[in-house]
Design an enzyme around this catalytic site. Structure first.
Site, PDB file in Angstrom:
ATOM      1  CE  LYS A   1       3.440  -8.971  -4.404  1.00 37.41           C
ATOM      2  NZ  LYS A   1       4.682  -8.360  -3.912  1.00 37.41           N
TER       3      LYS A   1
ATOM      4  CG  HIS B   1      10.882  -4.509   3.728  1.00 35.30           C
ATOM      5  ND1 HIS B   1      10.172  -3.334   3.554  1.00 35.30           N
ATOM      6  CD2 HIS B   1      10.048  -5.525   3.353  1.00 35.30           C
ATOM      7  CE1 HIS B   1       8.962  -3.629   3.077  1.00 35.30           C
ATOM      8  NE2 HIS B   1       8.863  -4.939   2.948  1.00 35.30           N
TER       9      HIS B   1
ATOM     10  CD  GLU C   1       6.507  -8.675   2.752  1.00 42.89           C
ATOM     11  OE1 GLU C   1       5.374  -8.950   2.300  1.00 42.89           O
ATOM     12  OE2 GLU C   1       6.852  -7.536   3.082  1.00 42.89           O
TER      13      GLU C   1
ATOM     14  CG  HIS D   1       4.029  -3.126   3.552  1.00 44.95           C
ATOM     15  ND1 HIS D   1       3.621  -4.367   4.006  1.00 44.95           N
ATOM     16  CD2 HIS D   1       5.090  -3.358   2.732  1.00 44.95           C
ATOM     17  CE1 HIS D   1       4.404  -5.298   3.471  1.00 44.95           C
ATOM     18  NE2 HIS D   1       5.303  -4.713   2.695  1.00 44.95           N
TER      19      HIS D   1
ATOM     20  CD  GLU E   1      -0.143  -0.975  -4.886  1.00 44.46           C
ATOM     21  OE1 GLU E   1      -0.006  -0.983  -3.669  1.00 44.46           O
ATOM     22  OE2 GLU E   1       0.790  -0.796  -5.685  1.00 44.46           O
TER      23      GLU E   1
ATOM     24  CG  HIS F   1       6.779   1.032   3.673  1.00 43.07           C
ATOM     25  ND1 HIS F   1       5.996   1.040   2.536  1.00 43.07           N
ATOM     26  CD2 HIS F   1       7.589  -0.047   3.546  1.00 43.07           C
ATOM     27  CE1 HIS F   1       6.323   0.015   1.760  1.00 43.07           C
ATOM     28  NE2 HIS F   1       7.278  -0.655   2.346  1.00 43.07           N
TER      29      HIS F   1
ATOM     30  NE  ARG G   1      11.147   4.070 -28.395  1.00 43.66           N
ATOM     31  CZ  ARG G   1      10.694   4.679 -29.485  1.00 43.66           C
ATOM     32  NH1 ARG G   1       9.791   4.086 -30.243  1.00 43.66           N
ATOM     33  NH2 ARG G   1      11.148   5.874 -29.799  1.00 43.66           N
TER      34      ARG G   1
ATOM     35  CG  ASN H   1       0.614  -2.133   0.256  1.00 40.61           C
ATOM     36  OD1 ASN H   1       1.765  -2.469  -0.009  1.00 40.61           O
ATOM     37  ND2 ASN H   1      -0.179  -1.539  -0.622  1.00 40.61           N
TER      38      ASN H   1
ATOM     39  NE  ARG I   1       0.667  -5.674  -6.875  1.00 39.58           N
ATOM     40  CZ  ARG I   1       1.492  -5.684  -7.931  1.00 39.58           C
ATOM     41  NH1 ARG I   1       1.023  -5.424  -9.130  1.00 39.58           N
ATOM     42  NH2 ARG I   1       2.765  -5.961  -7.779  1.00 39.58           N
TER      43      ARG I   1
ATOM     44  CE  LYS J   1       3.246  -2.394  -6.379  1.00 37.34           C
ATOM     45  NZ  LYS J   1       3.063  -2.016  -4.955  1.00 37.34           N
TER      46      LYS J   1
END
Length: 1591
Positions: free
Chosen positions: A253, A290, A193, A274, A263, A278, A129, A271, A267, A151
């Protein structure tokens, strides 16, 4: 040891938990153990990282723990790569932890890249947990991106990162020393990035990245021995720079995560790049990384922002240059991407589809982070952007929408001059001091020039004023050889290539390297390798430079040795390019001795550009002297002193004069005004003369000051040609002049441009070839060309212009496309060479819209069985008032060429009083008696060829009801027209011509409905007459009326034409619970098939949609579903209610409900009714009696597999089905392939007259579906599911038939001359490809009908041909017979081979022109009762086709007008039955005004009446009252399809009332092409796809 470690700490979520430095192993071990006490420290890494760092980590943790510690350190090594980031990978780690007795107090360390961080973080979030964990990223991408923010996630087969959690690490340790072992490409991957973060948040950081790429790369390329960098005292400046860049990115960031951990808004900013990136990654992963995909995504999203007018080109240019400096791709055309097979999948639709499933997006809008400027976003969140905007950016081509500029008068500046920008870059780089270049062109050309000078270490570049000013710190001529293996790639930048060829001779030899062991290589793309540079290389070699052409002689790539430029006497041939001259001039001051440059080889080309170079050199402190002869004339000899340039502190670059020609030309061609700032008479550029010396002479008003140029064009269409213009001083502007000359009246001759053959392409040839697509004639000259201008309306529309990767070609044709519809400009990105934001400026600053473009039944008799009514029996319509009976009756009559009659109007004429007055005077009973008497009279006197609309109350008396029932049973159709009650109520609220009911309308409706049902044998659902799009609705209404009444009357039974011996036929099984779900793709679904099967048993009404198990759809729902389907297709319907026992969903025992639904199908006029032979015999017989012209498919399906094709049971079923149906259908189940052979033998034995559908279900039975010839059920990939196991698509079956030799490939042709620009091959080959047919359509261009054509039509594989001028008559003797249409029209445009009963073959000539005309007219006239009068203008072959079409439409009178009366009289005589009357003046009609007008003369031969006094020689003057008909629907067709809006149609738009529909010639052209395809193949194909390919 930890005390010796200096770290930079970055706070996140209130804790300083991000520690950054070099060689942090000791610091990590001490920090974790001292602050995170645990019984077990678990390190998880992958095999790639373990071999470098695992041993060191184990050592440090053991050292800090000591031998007496009760804590332990354990490690797990997993496989690298995305495959480990899965449910399986997660469970393996969890099982290992449990096996090793990890507990709740464990601390997990994730050592690796993003995959390890995401995977291990998710394990930590869920194990016990949630346990503590630390991120130790080893790649730059993980350091600055995935490790920060909490994330965690794993991938599934449905997508990346779809299962995960937010779980913040206790610490994030950023050890930049890891990057020393990181491959260079992976480092660049992470820099994407870093650049992204700076771009959205911190311009200062961005400036540092912009200027220090070489230094940052140096920090990772030099290993830090002895832990150098661990402390500040031994940290190098390069390490400091690298760490500051990383910390800066992480800090942004971390701040954003702290403000918006989950997000919800802010946030989203991270992106940036992206949304599109993506989508690209989803297609190209894992080959393209990426960060590389995000890099491309950033540029594309920046371009979206630029398109929306938010970001300037300066921002896009800076971002592009910076990403390139870190070896990142910025376009999908980058060689590392473009060379991949998967790159072909990067279509606009594919990328938008991928974006659509992104959890951040919805519908036709996407959330995109938009830059406002470098360092700041447009909003502090992602902005919602329409798909159309993104599609425009992604598209490889564009189309310009013709219009008058919205922003007239336009006032704008063009980008900085490419010529001056490139010269200024070289001068400032070679100079002493610092120069601030303002208004520098931000384009491909200047980017490659800056990149090359940077690689040569010739100067240092930085930016001020938000990127508006480039600061160049000159290197005083000091240049070095690039690293070994590094080539200077220049793309297609010719200026850069020629200038740098000489610049590279100035490069100094590297100390300690032997001469000849090193050289500078300059190269470019394929076109650049073809462009000549030989004269410059020859001159430099003669001067002592060592240059080697590595591929083709005299072309790039070049290898140039670093030995300096000698100088002295240099001879140069300058008749090809002035850039050779400028190249030597610019570099000559740095030669070892003063230079004398002598130009040889005849006339020097583009002298103004040489003068420009000399003037700029003077500004930088070096004066060139041009010698004069004894007669005082200037010689082509230049003296250049040995010197050093000295930079001025500021240098303002003029706007580009070549680029200025495009907006000025748009003003000229559209009759508007444009002012260009920063370009005037004082310009250094020769192209600044374009406005005065070209446009003014063409009829424009031009005002030019020293710094500004204004052009006002004449009214559209009034530009004048220039007899001759020498453009030697402005060669680049000739393309613009050529585009304008295409629409100028007369012939324009352009000279002095021979050098344009060796630019980005052969520009002269390019303009000639592409103008031909518009129908513009040209003549090529030795040093130029002639253009024969044409009126705008005569130019061909829909041209697709190949731009040859040449910016000038693209922008020149964009000028022409502002007045020519449908023009597609391919390779839109080639404008990035000089005006990257041209398409955006065209829309935003000029006001011309730009859109993205992505570049690829005849009469048949009904069955003899069943009850048919009398031939041509009139049709009676019944139903409530307000259901639209009269409207429907008018449409039906028009479709059948019958007479529409309203019974109430007939009653009023007979009794000479209105219905309301009759009832008021004599009462309702008397009216009903009189009404019934009229009904009897109509049934007797109007029993044939009429559509009769009866009053709503006709069913009120038993006598009238009996008359109608008898008529329906024995004589003809009685159709109940229905409409929703609410629609009826709405209509009756405003209608007042009939007497009031005297009771509530709903009560009347309820009482009468059973009577209507009792009296009628058909039902017409008129619900779909209401809709949003009136024109589409009108077409669909008319189409359905034509189908329905044609079918039920027997005049045109809507049966499948291929359902006969020797042909193959198919129907598509629609398996939707709600048929409306199919409409979006209905054309694609129906590709090639002969009918659609409506599976009624699969329909689910809204109330039953969620019900499990069987459900019976209500009749009202089925009726509505079928009505909606009819709105979208006229294909025959196979109406099926399949029971569970037969493989369907309908309850087996619900016989009554099945019968009622099958009866409903017949009432609604379905063409084919599938009736299971297992139904009660009495029900089957009742259906047979009611079927009319519909046909019954008697079916049996055995799902058990027990039925054997060679057994007795199957024969019994066949015989029963033969008695019941018009078509027999027996379906079995194959256990093996052998069962298909048994099926085939069974079918071969049955010699009955009825078609048989015989197939096997299952994968093993697919061969039977291929071999079956009659109504094979097919599926489609777009369907939700197949109707039966083993179903194949139509295309799959066609391809299989060809493979097994049952379908031969055929050759089709277009005969004519000239035909090279014909789009017919595209139209027909697209159809063949879509349907999987193995045929090919080709052009056969011949001057006469000779042996080539004779051989072609006699070949065994000849499938058919189109015929155009001049062969439409000459081909007739080669044919065996002509169709009646071809005979009447007197010309052939279609050849069809037909097989005779004895197996022979004949050639039939047809003419489909009239079909295109008829279809265009009939689809528009709708409820027109009859064509009282029509008009045809012209007397040629097309006029013959028009008269033939009007005759077929039963036009009562055809007026014929032609300038030459004799020709019109002769033509009228050839159509004695068409009632043609020749008239001598338009607008003065001998009788009724025409409701149909067909123009068959060229658009250039017509003019509107208001122009008559100005243009008295025009062939046909069109008066303003030409369209005076107002009594109902009317249509005008202009057979001229160039331009889109001819004078004929323009007048219609201006003067015609709303009842006039307008049809262009292009629509007629396509209609006849579709008909040709259908005649040849027996198939229809999606019009939209073929039209897209055609357009």
């Amino acid at each position: 040891m930890a005390s010796e470690t200096d770290v930079l700490k970055v706070p996140i979520l209130g804790k300083e938990s991000i520690h950054c430095g070099f060689h942090l192993f000791p610091h990590i071990a001490e920090t974790v153990i001292n602050t995170l006490p645990s019984s077990t420290y678990v390190l998880v890494t992958d095999t790639n990282v373990a071999k470098w760092h695992l041993k060191a980590f184990e050592g440090e943790f053991k050292r800090v723990l000591g031998s007496n510690s009760k804590s332990r350190f354990i490690s797990l090594v997993v496989s690298p790569g995305e495959t480990s980031k899965s449910r399986e990978g997660k469970s393996q780690i969890e099982d290992w932890l449990l096996l090793n007795k990890a507990t709740r107090d464990s601390v997990i360390l994730a050592l690796g890249g993003g995959v390890i961080g995401d995977l291990v973080g998710f394990v930590a979030a869920t194990f016990m947990r949630g346990v503590r964990f630390c991120q130790i990223p080893t790649t730059l991408l993980a350091m600055v991106d995935s490790s920060v923010g909490g994330k965690t996630a794993i991938d599934t087969p449905h997508g990346k990162n779809l299962i995960g959690a937010f779980w913040q690490p206790e610490y994030i340790f950023i050890d930049a020393a890891f990057l020393e072992t990181l491959p260079s490409r992976e480092f660049s991957n992470g820099m994407a990035e870093v650049v992204k973060t700076a771009a959205i948040w911190n311009e200062t950081e961005f400036i540092s990245l912009e200027s220090h790429s070489a230094d940052i790369f140096a920090a990772i390329q030099t290993p830090s021995a002895n832990y150098a960098g661990r402390s500040k005292s031994n940290r190098s400046s390069a390490q400091d720079l690298l760490l500051s860049v990383i910390v800066g990115s992480i800090s942004v960031k971390a701040y954003i995560v702290t403000k918006d951990e989950r997000e919800t808004g802010l946030r989203n900013l991270v992106n940036f790049g992206h949304t599109i990136g993506h989508a690209i990654e989803a297609v190209l992963t894992p080959t393209i990384l990426h960060g590389e995909c995000v890099s491309v995504g950033m540029i594309l999203e920046a371009e979206v922002s630029r398109q929306l007018g938010i970001l300037t080109q300066v921002g896009v240019g800076r971002l592009t240059r910076t990403l390139k400096s870190y070896n990142l791709p910025v376009s999908v055309t980058d060689p590392k991407i473009a060379s991949l097979p998967a790159a072909k999948l990067l279509t606009v639709d594919r990328l938008l589809d991928i974006m659509r499933i992104d959890k951040k997006n919805s519908g036709d809008e996407k959330k995109v982070v938009l830059l406002k400027r470098i360092g700041r976003t447009y909003e502090e969140k992602a902005t919602v952007v329409k798909d159309a905007v993104i599609a425009k950016t992604l598209s490889e081509a564009v189309t310009v929408i013709p219009a008058i500029p919205r922003h007239d008068p336009v006032k704008m500046s063009t980008p900085g001059s490419k010529s001056i920008s490139n010269r200024a870059l070289v001068l400032a780089a070679l100079a002493k001091g610092t120069c601030r270049l303002k208004n520098l062109l931000h384009s491909d050309d200047t980017q490659v020039m800056m990149a090359a000078l940077n690689e040569l270490k010739g100067a240092k570049f930085s930016w001020e004023d938000g990127g508006e000013t480039l600061v160049v710190s000159g290197g005083e001529g000091s240049l070095t050889v690039p690293p070994k293996g590094k080539e200077l790639y220049l793309g297609n930048a010719g200026t850069a290539a020629r200038f740098l060829a000489t610049v590279c001779t100035l490069v100094s030899n590297t100390p300690g390297v032997e001469p000849g062991d090193e050289h500078t290589v300059i190269t470019g793309n394929a076109r650049m390798k073809q462009r000549p540079i030989g004269p410059l290389v020859t001159a430099l070699e003669a001067n002592g430079s060592k240059i080697k052409c590595l591929e083709s002689q005299g072309c790039l790539p070049l290898a140039i040795d670093p030995q300096g430029l000698k100088g002295g006497q240099i001879q140069l041939a300058a008749s090809v390019s002035s850039q050779y001259v400028s190249s030597i001039l610019l570099c000559a001051p740095y030669a070892t001795e003063p230079t004398v440059l002598e130009l040889t080889g005849g006339q020097v080309i583009s002298q103004p550009y040489i003068d420009m170079t000399i003037a700029m050199m003077k500004t930088f402190g070096v004066e060139v002297v041009r010698r004069k002869g004894t007669d005082g004339k200037l010689l082509d000899i230049y003296d250049i002193p040995k010197s050093t340039y000295v930079s001025p502190s500021d240098y303002n670059i003029e706007s580009d004069a070549s680029s200025a020609t495009y907006p000025l030309a748009i003003a000229a061609i559209t009759g508007t005004t444009c002012t260009i700032q920063n370009i005037g008479s004082a310009s250094l550029q020769g192209d600044a003369k374009f406005a005065k010396e070209v446009l003014e002479k063409m009829g424009c008003h031009v005002v030019q000051t020293a710094t500004e140029t204004t052009v006002k064009g004449p009214p559209v269409g009034q530009l004048k040609a220039i007899e001759e213009v020498d453009m030697e001083v402005m060669t680049d502007a000739f393309l613009t002049a050529t585009a304008v000359a295409a629409v100028a009246s007369g012939k324009t001759r352009i000279l002095g441009i021979a050098n344009q053959r060796v630019k980005e392409c052969n520009r002269i040839r390019a303009m000639i070839d592409e103008l031909a697509k518009f129908g513009v004639e040209t003549v090529e000259l030795d040093d130029g060309l002639e253009i024969i201008g044409k009126p705008i309306q005569e130019l061909k529309q829909g041209a697709s212009v190949h731009c040859y990767d040449d910016h000038r070609v693209a922008m020149a044709f964009s000028v022409l496309s502002t007045v020519v519809s449908g023009t597609i400009l391919e390779e839109k990105r080639c404008v990035e060479k000089t005006w990257p934001n041209w398409w955006d400026d065209l829309e935003n600053k000029i006001g011309i819209n730009v859109e993205g473009v992505e570049l690829g039944s005849g009469h048949q008799g009904a069955s003899a069985s069943g009850t048919h009514h009398q031939p041509v029996a009139s049709v009676f319509l019944v139903g409530m008032r307000g259901t639209g009976k009269s409207f429907v009756g008018d449409m039906a009559a028009a479709a059948l060429s019958w007479i529409s009659l309203d019974a109430d109007k007939y009653f009023e004429e007979k009794h000479q009083t209105g219905v309301r007055e009759f009832v008021h005077q004599k009462g309702w009973p008397a009216f009903r008696d009189a009404e019934t008497a009229v009904l009897k009279e109509l049934m007797e006197s109007k029993s044939r060829g009429h559509i009769i609309s009866l009053g709503g109350g006709i069913v009120e008396t038993p006598e009238a009801r009996e008359l109608l029932k008898d008529y329906a049973a024995t004589k003809g159709p009685v159709v109940h027209v229905v409409r929703p009650l609410n629609d009826i109520l709405t209509y009756l609220d405003v209608e007042g011509t009939r007497p009031a009911y005297g009771e509530a309308i709903p009560d009347v409706y309820k009482r009468r409905t059973p009577w209507y049902t009792e009296c009628s044998n058909y039902l017409f659902d008129n619900t779909f007459t209401v809709g949003d799009d009136a024109e589409v609705n009108s077409k669909s209404m008319f189409r359905e009326a034509e189908r329905f009444f044609g079918h039920i009357s027997g005049e045109k039974p809507n049966l499948a034409g291929n359902l006969k011996e020797g042909k193959r036929s198919y129907f598509l099984s629609l398996t939707y619970p709600d048929i409306t779900q199919a409409f979006q793709h209905i054309d694609e679904l129906a590709e090639g098939v002969d009918a659609l099967e409506l599976r009624v048993d699969l329909l689910r009404s809204p109330k039953d949609y969620e019900t499990l198990g069987s459900s019976i759809p209500p009749a009202e729902y089925v009726q509505a579903q079928l009505a909606k389907l009819r709105k979208h297709t006229s294909l025959p319907i196979v109406y099926t209610v399949r029971t569970k026992g037969q493989g369907g969903a309908f309850p087996d025992v619900a016989h009554k409900e099945i019968f009622e639904l099958l009866k409903l199908g017949l009432l609604l006029g379905v063409e084919y009714l599938d009736v299971e032979v297992s139904l009660p015999e009495k029900d089957i017989e009742a259906l047979k009696k009611r079927k009319g012209y519909s046909q019954i498919i008697a079916s049996w399906h055995d799902w058990s597999g027990r039925m054997k094709w060679d057994g007795e049971g199957v024969l019994e079923k066949y015989e029963l089905a033969s008695k019941v149906g018009d078509i027999v259908k027996i379906v079995g189940k194959a256990e093996s392939v052998k069962d298909n052979f048994a099926l085939h033998q069974f079918v071969e034995k049955q010699q009955g007259p009825k078609p048989i559908i015989a197939i096997n279900m299952g994968l093993e039975g697919q061969l039977s579906r291929i071999l079956n010839a009659t109504f094979s059920p097919v599926s489609h990939p777009l369907l939700p599911n197949k109707a039966a196991p083993g179903q194949l698509s139509f295309k799959q079956i066609q391809e299989a038939l060809h493979l097994v030799g049952l379908q031969q490939s055929q050759q089709f042709y277009l005969f004519g001359n000239p035909i090279s620009q014909s789009m017919s091959p595209t139209l027909h080959n697209t159809g063949f490809n879509l349907l999987g047919l193995p045929h090919r359509y080709s052009l056969l261009e011949t001057k006469e009908v000779g042996d080539e054509i004779k051989i072609a039509i006699t070949q065994p594989d000849f499938g058919g041909a189109s015929v155009t001028i001049p062969h439409k008559l000459e081909v007739v003797p080669l044919l065996d017979r002509l169709t009646p249409a071809a005979e009447a029209i007197g010309a052939v445009n279609t050849i069809i081979p037909q097989i005779t009963p004895d197996g022979g073959r004949i050639l039939v000539g047809d003419n489909t022109d009239w079909i295109g005309i008829r279809a265009s007219i009939s689809s528009r006239l709708g409820n027109q009762k009859a064509i009282k009068a029509a008009l045809v203008i012209g007397a040629g072959g097309t006029a013959r086709a028009a008269i033939y079409a009007l005759q077929d439409l039963k036009a009562e009178k055809v007026y014929l007008y032609n300038r030459t009366i004799g020709k019109a009289t002769d033509l009228a005589a050839t159509f004695p039955e068409a009632n043609v009357e020749v008239i001598t003046q338009l607008g003065q009609w001998p009788g009724a005004k025409p409701s149909v007008i067909v123009g068959t003369v060229p658009s250039s031969a017509t003019t509107v009446a208001s122009d008559a006094h100005e243009n008295p020689t025009a062939a046909v003057h069109l008066p303003t009252d030409l369209y005076g008909y107002r009594e109902g629907p009317a249509v005008v067709v202009d057979m001229a399809y160039r331009p889109a809006i001819t004078p004929f149609l323009e007048l219609a738009k201006k003067s015609a009332a709303g009842n006039w529909a307008i049809v262009s010639g292009l629509e007629v052209l396509l209609e006849q092409g579709y008909e040709q395809f259908r005649i040849w193949t027996g198939r229809t194909c999606p019009r939209e796809k073929r039209y897209d390919a055609f357009a």
